[in-house]
Design a protein around this motif. Structure first.
Motif, PDB file in Angstrom:
ATOM      1  N   THR A 299      -0.866   4.641   3.171  1.00  0.00           N
ATOM      2  CA  THR A 299      -1.722   4.018   4.187  1.00  0.00           C
ATOM      3  C   THR A 299      -0.876   3.006   4.943  1.00  0.00           C
ATOM      4  O   THR A 299      -0.586   1.922   4.441  1.00  0.00           O
ATOM      5  CB  THR A 299      -2.931   3.314   3.538  1.00  0.00           C
ATOM      6  OG1 THR A 299      -2.472   2.443   2.507  1.00  0.00           O
ATOM      7  CG2 THR A 299      -3.908   4.330   2.971  1.00  0.00           C
TER       8      THR A 299
ATOM      9  N   TYR B  39       0.689   0.295   7.865  1.00  0.00           N
ATOM     10  CA  TYR B  39       0.229  -1.016   8.311  1.00  0.00           C
ATOM     11  C   TYR B  39       1.078  -1.423   9.507  1.00  0.00           C
ATOM     12  O   TYR B  39       2.199  -0.930   9.721  1.00  0.00           O
ATOM     13  CB  TYR B  39       0.335  -2.048   7.173  1.00  0.00           C
ATOM     14  CG  TYR B  39       1.528  -1.831   6.283  1.00  0.00           C
ATOM     15  CD1 TYR B  39       2.774  -2.383   6.582  1.00  0.00           C
ATOM     16  CD2 TYR B  39       1.435  -1.016   5.152  1.00  0.00           C
ATOM     17  CE1 TYR B  39       3.874  -2.158   5.782  1.00  0.00           C
ATOM     18  CE2 TYR B  39       2.534  -0.788   4.338  1.00  0.00           C
ATOM     19  CZ  TYR B  39       3.751  -1.358   4.668  1.00  0.00           C
ATOM     20  OH  TYR B  39       4.843  -1.124   3.877  1.00  0.00           O
TER      21      TYR B  39
ATOM     22  N   THR C 271       0.835  -1.212   0.000  1.00  0.00           N
ATOM     23  CA  THR C 271       0.000   0.000   0.000  1.00  0.00           C
ATOM     24  C   THR C 271       0.861   1.250   0.000  1.00  0.00           C
ATOM     25  O   THR C 271       0.370   2.327  -0.319  1.00  0.00           O
ATOM     26  CB  THR C 271      -0.912   0.059   1.245  1.00  0.00           C
ATOM     27  OG1 THR C 271      -0.109   0.206   2.428  1.00  0.00           O
ATOM     28  CG2 THR C 271      -1.813  -1.163   1.352  1.00  0.00           C
TER      29      THR C 271
END
Length: 452
Positions: free
Chosen positions: A107, A109, A102
Motif C-alpha cells: 500500500t 504512500y 506499510t
C-alpha cells in the motif's frame, strides 16, 4: 552559527559547541558499554573510537561520560545537515505518529513519491527521470547495475582502481580494497572488470583527457564496449583516498559511454547532497550521468538510498523487478524531504565551500613546514591529506594511524582511508562552526608536530 556558544537543540537540550574532556577516553561508562559490546556483538563489527554516543548536534558528539568531541566524520558523510536537525526531527516525529511502515509495494504512500519527485528535480540534467528507493548505498549500486543490464541486454560492468562501492557480494567485486572489505569473503560476482583511473598526485602529470583515453583503450581491448552494460564511477573516490580525478576525465568517460550505448553510472553515495560544495559532485564539470546513485546524506541519518536516471533506462526492468520490503520506508522518506529542504533553505552548498576554504588554508599552512603532507585534496566538506614519508612520496599509513589516534585522545573524531591507509579524511557536518574547525585543526597540527 556562533561557534563559541551553544548549538542546535537536541531532544530539548542545547549542546555546548566546544570540545571538552571531563574524563580520559574512553571514560568509565564507555568502558562498561564496550565490555558489553565485546560480549554481545560479532567481532567483525569494529569501531573507530571506543566511546559511546549519547547526543549529537552542530559539530559536537557528546559521549555517555559527558565528553564533548568534535565531529569530523559525520557518521561517514551521513549527518550532513546535522545529527539532530530540527526539520528532520519534526518530520520523523510526525511520520512515526502516523505510521511507521506499510511497504510501498503493498500500500504505497505519498512520501515515497515526493522523494522521487525531489530527486528527479535536483539531480543533474533536465531530461525526464524516474527514481527508485532502497535502503543502503550498496543496495542502490546493485540495483543500478541490474537496471543497466536490463536496459542494455549486456552483462559486463567496469569499475576503477581505488573504487569503493559497498560490502555486498556484487559490490565487493566492484570494490578495490582487499582488507578489511574483501579478505576471506569470496568468490565474488563475475563480469566485473577494473581499469585504471585518474590519480593526479600519483599519475606523473597525466591530464584528465589522457587518463580517460588510457582507460577507454583498456576497456575496448580487454572487454569490448558491445559487452559492457555499465561504467560505474565515484566522481570523487571515497574510501579509496578522496581522489579527485583530473579535469576532463569524467566528461570524456561520459561522452564515450553516450557514443557506445554504455550506461554511465555516477556513484554519489558519499559525494552527494552538498557534501562537495555542489549539490552533486558531477555538477562541477557539468557531467550528466545516465544513472546516479545516492544514499548517506540523503535522509539526515536515516537509512535510505536511491537510483535516479533517464526515464527510458529506469523503465528497463520489468514490473516487480525492483523493490524491497523496507525500500523507501515512510519515516526515512520524511527525513529525506526535510534534509533536502534544509540544504536548499539554509544555503548548505555555499557553507560546504566555506569549510573547504578554511580547511585548505589550515592544512596548507602546515604543509609549508612539513613535507609529510604529500597532497591536500578534495572539495567542499569532503577533504583529505595524504601522508607520506619525509623526502618523497612513499605512503605512510603508520603516521596516519598515529595522528588519528592522537586526535581521538584529544577529543577530535578523525577517519582514515586510502588503498594504503595513509590518508586522513575530513567529513564535518555542514552545521559545524568555524571555531570548532579551527580547534580541531589546531589539534591535528599539534599531533603532526609531536610525531615528527
Amino acid at each position: 552559527m556562533d561557534g563559541h556558544g551553544r548549538g542546535p537543540e537536541t531532544d530539548g537540550v542545547s549542546i555546548d559547541q566546544q570540545r571538552r574532556l571531563v574524563t580520559g577516553l574512553p571514560g568509565p561508562r564507555s568502558q562498561e558499554l564496550m565490555a558489553r559490546k565485546v560480549a554481545a556483538v560479532a567481532g567483525g563489527v569494529g569501531t573507530t573510537m571506543p566511546v559511546f554516543a549519547a547526543a549529537a548536534g552542530g559539530g559536537i558528539i557528546v559521549d555517555v561520560d559527558g565528553n564533548h568531541l568534535i565531529d569530523l566524520g559525520s557518521g561517514i558523510a551521513v549527518t550532513t545537515v546535522g545529527a539532530a536537525n530540527p526539520r528532520v526531527v519534526a518530520a520523523v516525529t510526525a511520520q512515526a505518529a502516523a505510521f511507521t511502515h506499510t511497504c510501498f509495494m503493498v500500500t504505497p504512500y505519498d512520501g515515497y513519491v515526493a522523494v522521487a519527485e525531489a530527486l528527479n528535480r535536483i539531480t543533474p540534467g533536465d531530461h525526464e527521470k524516474r527514481s527508485a528507493l532502497f535502503n543502503s548505498g550498496a543496495e542502490a549500486v546493485e540495483n543500478a547495475v541490474k537496471i543497466a543490464r536490463a536496459y542494455t541486454g549486456r552483462d559486463a560492468v567496469v569499475v576503477f582502481d581505488h573504487a569503493y562501492h559497498g560490502r555486498t557480494n556484487l559490490t565487493l567485486a566492484m570494490t578495490a580494497k582487499n582488507r578489511p572489505y574483501k579478505h576471506t569473503f569470496g568468490p565474488f560476482a563475475p563480469e566485473v572488470y577494473r581499469v585504471g583511473g585518474s590519480y593526479p598526485y600519483r599519475d606523473g602529470g597525466v591530464d584528465g583527457a589522457s587518463a580517460a583515453a588510457r582507460a577507454i583503450d583498456q576497456i575496448e581491448k580487454q572487454i569490448g564496449a558491445e559487452n559492457l552494460a555499465a561504467l560505474v564511477i565515484e566522481p570523487v573516490q571515497g574510501e579509496g583516498g578522496f581522489i579527485e580525478p583530473a579535469p576532463g576525465f569524467l566528461p570524456a568517460l561520459a561522452a564515450w559511454c553516450r557514443a557506445t550505448g554504455v550506461v554511465f553510472v555516477a556513484d554519489e553515495v558519499q559525494t552527494g547532497f552538498a557534501r562537495t560544495g555542489d549539490l552533486f559532485a558531477c555538477d562541477r564539470e557539468g557531467v550528466v550521468p545516465d544513472l546516479i546513485v545516492t544514499a548517506k546524506g540523503i535522509a539526515g541519518g536515516l537509512p535510505l538510498s536511491a537510483v535516479t536516471g533517464r526515464a527510458e533506462i529506469m523503465e528497463g526492468p520489468h514490473e516487480g523487478g525492483l523493490g524491497g520490503t523496507y525500500g523507501g520506508n515512510p519515516i526515512a522518506c520524511a527525513a529525506a524531504l526535510a534534509a533536502i529542504e534544509t540544504i536548499e533553505e539554509d544555503g548548505l552548498v555555499a557553507r560546504a565551500r566555506e569549510i573547504e576554504t578554511l580547511v585548505f588554508r589550515r592544512l596548507t599552512d602546515v604543509q609549508a613546514a612539513d613535507d609529510r603532507l604529500g597532497d591536500i585534496r578534495g572539495r567542499g566538506a569532503m577533504l583529505a591529506v595524504e601522508l607520506v614519508r619525509s623526502g618523497g612520496d612513499e605512503p605512510d599509513p603508520r603516521l596516519a594511524r598515529e595522528v588519528a589516534k592522537a586526535a581521538h585522545a584529544r577529543g577530535v573524531i578523525v577517519l582514515t582511508c586510502g588503498t594504503h591507509g595513509n590518508v586522513l579524511r575530513f567529513l564535518p557536518p555542514l552545521t559545524i562552526s568555524d571555531a570548532l574547525l579551527d580547534d580541531a585543526f589546531d589539534v591535528i597540527a599539534a599531533a603532526l608536530e609531536e610525531l615528527r
